[in-house]
Design an enzyme around this catalytic site. Structure first.
Site, PDB file in Angstrom:
ATOM      1  N   LYS A  41      41.172   7.645  27.995  1.00 54.48           N
ATOM      2  CA  LYS A  41      41.048   6.645  26.929  1.00 54.48           C
ATOM      3  C   LYS A  41      39.632   6.424  26.481  1.00 54.48           C
ATOM      4  CE  LYS A  41      45.579   4.799  28.337  1.00 54.48           C
ATOM      5  NZ  LYS A  41      46.133   5.603  27.456  1.00 54.48           N
ATOM      6  N   GLU A 140      41.303   2.053  32.225  1.00 55.70           N
ATOM      7  CA  GLU A 140      41.567   3.132  33.222  1.00 55.70           C
ATOM      8  C   GLU A 140      40.486   3.474  34.006  1.00 55.70           C
ATOM      9  OE1 GLU A 140      44.368   6.578  31.195  1.00 55.70           O
ATOM     10  OE2 GLU A 140      42.453   6.783  30.829  1.00 55.70           O
ATOM     11  N   GLY A 222      52.546   0.470  16.269  1.00 59.11           N
ATOM     12  CA  GLY A 222      52.862   1.885  16.030  1.00 59.11           C
ATOM     13  C   GLY A 222      53.143   2.055  14.387  1.00 59.11           C
ATOM     14  N   ASP A 246      52.859  13.920  17.276  1.00 55.36           N
ATOM     15  CA  ASP A 246      52.596  13.886  18.831  1.00 55.36           C
ATOM     16  C   ASP A 246      51.585  12.535  18.810  1.00 55.36           C
ATOM     17  OD1 ASP A 246      51.326  13.582  21.132  1.00 55.36           O
ATOM     18  OD2 ASP A 246      50.158  15.346  21.001  1.00 55.36           O
ATOM     19  N   ASP A 252      43.792   5.271  21.019  1.00 53.32           N
ATOM     20  CA  ASP A 252      42.380   5.652  21.293  1.00 53.32           C
ATOM     21  C   ASP A 252      41.652   5.771  19.962  1.00 53.32           C
ATOM     22  OD1 ASP A 252      42.946   5.367  23.957  1.00 53.32           O
ATOM     23  OD2 ASP A 252      43.365   7.502  24.038  1.00 53.32           O
ATOM     24  N   LYS A 285      49.275  15.683  14.095  1.00 52.22           N
ATOM     25  CA  LYS A 285      48.753  17.030  14.772  1.00 52.22           C
ATOM     26  C   LYS A 285      49.138  16.736  16.294  1.00 52.22           C
ATOM     27  CE  LYS A 285      45.644  18.326  11.307  1.00 52.22           C
ATOM     28  NZ  LYS A 285      44.295  17.770  11.147  1.00 52.22           N
TER      29      LYS A 285
HETATM   30  O1  RIB Z   1      45.771   7.407  25.550  1.00 52.85           O
HETATM   31  C1  RIB Z   1      45.786   8.867  25.817  1.00 52.85           C
HETATM   32  C2  RIB Z   1      45.052   9.180  26.840  1.00 52.85           C
HETATM   33  O2  RIB Z   1      45.683   8.673  28.062  1.00 52.85           O
HETATM   34  C3  RIB Z   1      45.275  10.739  27.061  1.00 52.85           C
HETATM   35  O3  RIB Z   1      44.054  11.503  26.633  1.00 52.85           O
HETATM   36  C4  RIB Z   1      45.349  10.847  28.615  1.00 52.85           C
HETATM   37  O4  RIB Z   1      44.281  11.579  29.160  1.00 52.85           O
HETATM   38  C5  RIB Z   1      45.319   9.404  29.328  1.00 52.85           C
HETATM   39  O5  RIB Z   1      44.127   8.863  29.716  1.00 52.85           O
END
Ligand code: RIB
Length: 308
Positions: A41, A140, A222, A246, A252, A285
Site C-alpha cells: 500500500k 501494513e 467504492g 480489477d 492506494d 485495467k
Molecule cells: O492495496 C493493494 C495492495 O495491498 C496490493 O498491492 C498488495 O500488495 C497489498 O499490499
C-alpha cells in the site's frame, strides 16, 4: 511549484491470480490469469503520487532478497525519491491477490521486513526534509510504530494523512494527531462501529472521527463515491461511473492522487474529486502499477465529470 509529500509504508511483491471467482475455504479453483508485480500500500501510494506529478519521497523497509532487489530496480527505473531501510533477517513483503470476474479481490499479505520499520527511522528521514506539506501512512507496518511516528510528527508541526488499511482498532490518543483519515467504508465501519451502507451512514461515521479529534475524515464508498467531513464542511462526492476489471489498489491510487492534488494547491474537496478520477481510471485495467493513470488522463476525466 508542488509542495513536498512523504509517503511511508509497505512494499509487497504481489502475485495476482484471476479467475471466475475467489476460492472458498477448503476449495481449489482453476484460474486463467497469473502475473507477478510490485505492490504494497505504501509503495503503491508513493508511485501513484509520482505519476500524478507530486514531489514525493517514499520510506519503506525491504528484505535482502530477490524481491527486495526487484523493488529497488523498479524505483530506479521510475526515478522515485526514496529512503529504503533493510532487515537482513526478514523477507521482503509478499501478497497473494485473488481477483474474480467482477474485478473484486481478496488479498493475503506476509509482511516480513515491513513490520520492522520503526518510528525513529521514519521521523529521522522526515525531520531532515524542508517544506513537507503532508506525510502519508497506512497500516501494513507495525501499527504501534506508525501511530508513534504520526504523534511525533504532529508534535513537530507536520500534517499527517492516515489511510487505515488494513483496519485494526487504533489507540484513542492517535486520533488527535491525524490531520486527514482516509478509510474505505469497511475500515470506517470497523473503527467507528457504525454500519455503513450509504453516504448518510458514511457522513455519520465521518462525524465520529471528528469527535475523536481528527481534523478531516475522507471516507471512500467504492463506486458510490466518497464523503468529506470536517468541522467546516460535510460533502458527498459521487464517483465517475466506469466498468471495473480489477479494483486492487484503487484505494492506494485514491490516496496517492489525493496527496498529489493537495501538493499542487487543490482544496480538499477538489483533491477528493481528482482522487476519485484517478481511482476510477485505475479499476478499468488489471493490476495496480500497470493500471496507474497519469496526470493528463486524470485531468481530462476531472474536467468531463466535475467541470473543474
Ligand atoms: O492495496 C493493494 C495492495 O495491498 C496490493 O498491492 C498488495 O500488495 C497489498 O499490499
Amino acid at each position: 511549484m508542488a509542495k513536498k509529500i512523504i509517503i511511508t509504508g509497505s512494499y509487497n511483491a504481489s502475485i495476482f491470480l484471476k479467475g471466475e471467482r475467489i476460492p472458498q475455504i477448503g476449495e481449489t479453483c482453476t484460474g486463467d490469469t497469473y502475473f507477478i508485480s510490485a505492490g504494497g500500500k505504501g509503495s503503491n501510494q508513493a508511485i501513484a503520487a509520482k505519476f500524478q506529478g507530486a514531489d514525493i519521497t517514499y520510506i519503506g523497509k525491504l528484505g535482502k532478497d530477490t524481491y527486495g532487489k526487484d523493488a529497488i530496480h523498479m524505483y530506479e527505473k521510475l526515478d522515485l525519491n526514496k529512503s529504503i531501510y533493510y532487515d537482513s533477517t526478514r523477507h521482503t513483503g509478499v501478497a497473494v491477490i485473488f481477483i474474480d470476474r467482477g474485478g473484486n479481490n481478496s488479498i493475503m499479505v506476509a509482511p516480513g521486513a515491513n513490520m520492522q520499520l520503526t518510528a525513529d527511522e521514519i521521523v529521522n528521514v522526515i525531520q531532515e526534509q524542508e517544506d513537507v506539506l503532508m506525510a502519508g501512512f497506512q497500516l501494513e507496518n507495525d501499527v504501534g510504530q506508525i501511530c508513534e511516528a504520526i504523534e511525533r510528527l504532529h508534535a513537530m508541526g507536520v500534517q499527517t494523512l492516515l489511510d487505515p488499511a488494513p483496519a485494526v482498532p487504533l489507540p484513542e490518543e492517535v486520533y488527535k494527531s491525524i490531520t486527514i483519515i482516509k478509510p474505505n467504508e469497511h475500515e470506517a465501519a470497523l473503527l467507528s462501529q457504525i454500519p455503513i451502507e450509504n453516504s448518510k451512514d458514511a457522513l455519520k461515521a465521518g462525524r465520529w472521527f471528528i469527535d475523536k479529534g481528527v481534523e478531516t475524515a475522507l471516507i471512500t464508498l467504492g463506486e458510490m463515491g466518497c464523503v468529506l467531513v470536517s468541522q467546516k464542511e460535510e460533502l458527498f462526492i459521487p464517483a465517475p461511473a466506469v466498468k471495473a476489471v480489477d479494483t486492487t489498489g484503487a484505494g492506494d491510487i485514491f490516496s496517492g492522487s489525493f496527496l498529489a492534488a493537495l501538493s499542487k494547491g487543490y482544496t480538499y474537496s477538489d483533491a477528493a474529486r481528482y482522487a476519485s478520477c484517478g481511482a476510477a481510471l485505475s479499476v478499468t485495467k488489471m493490476g495496480v502499477l500497470e493500471a496507474m493513470p497519469g496526470e493528463k488522463e486524470t485531468y481530462d476525466l476531472l474536467k468531463k465529470e466535475y467541470g473543474i
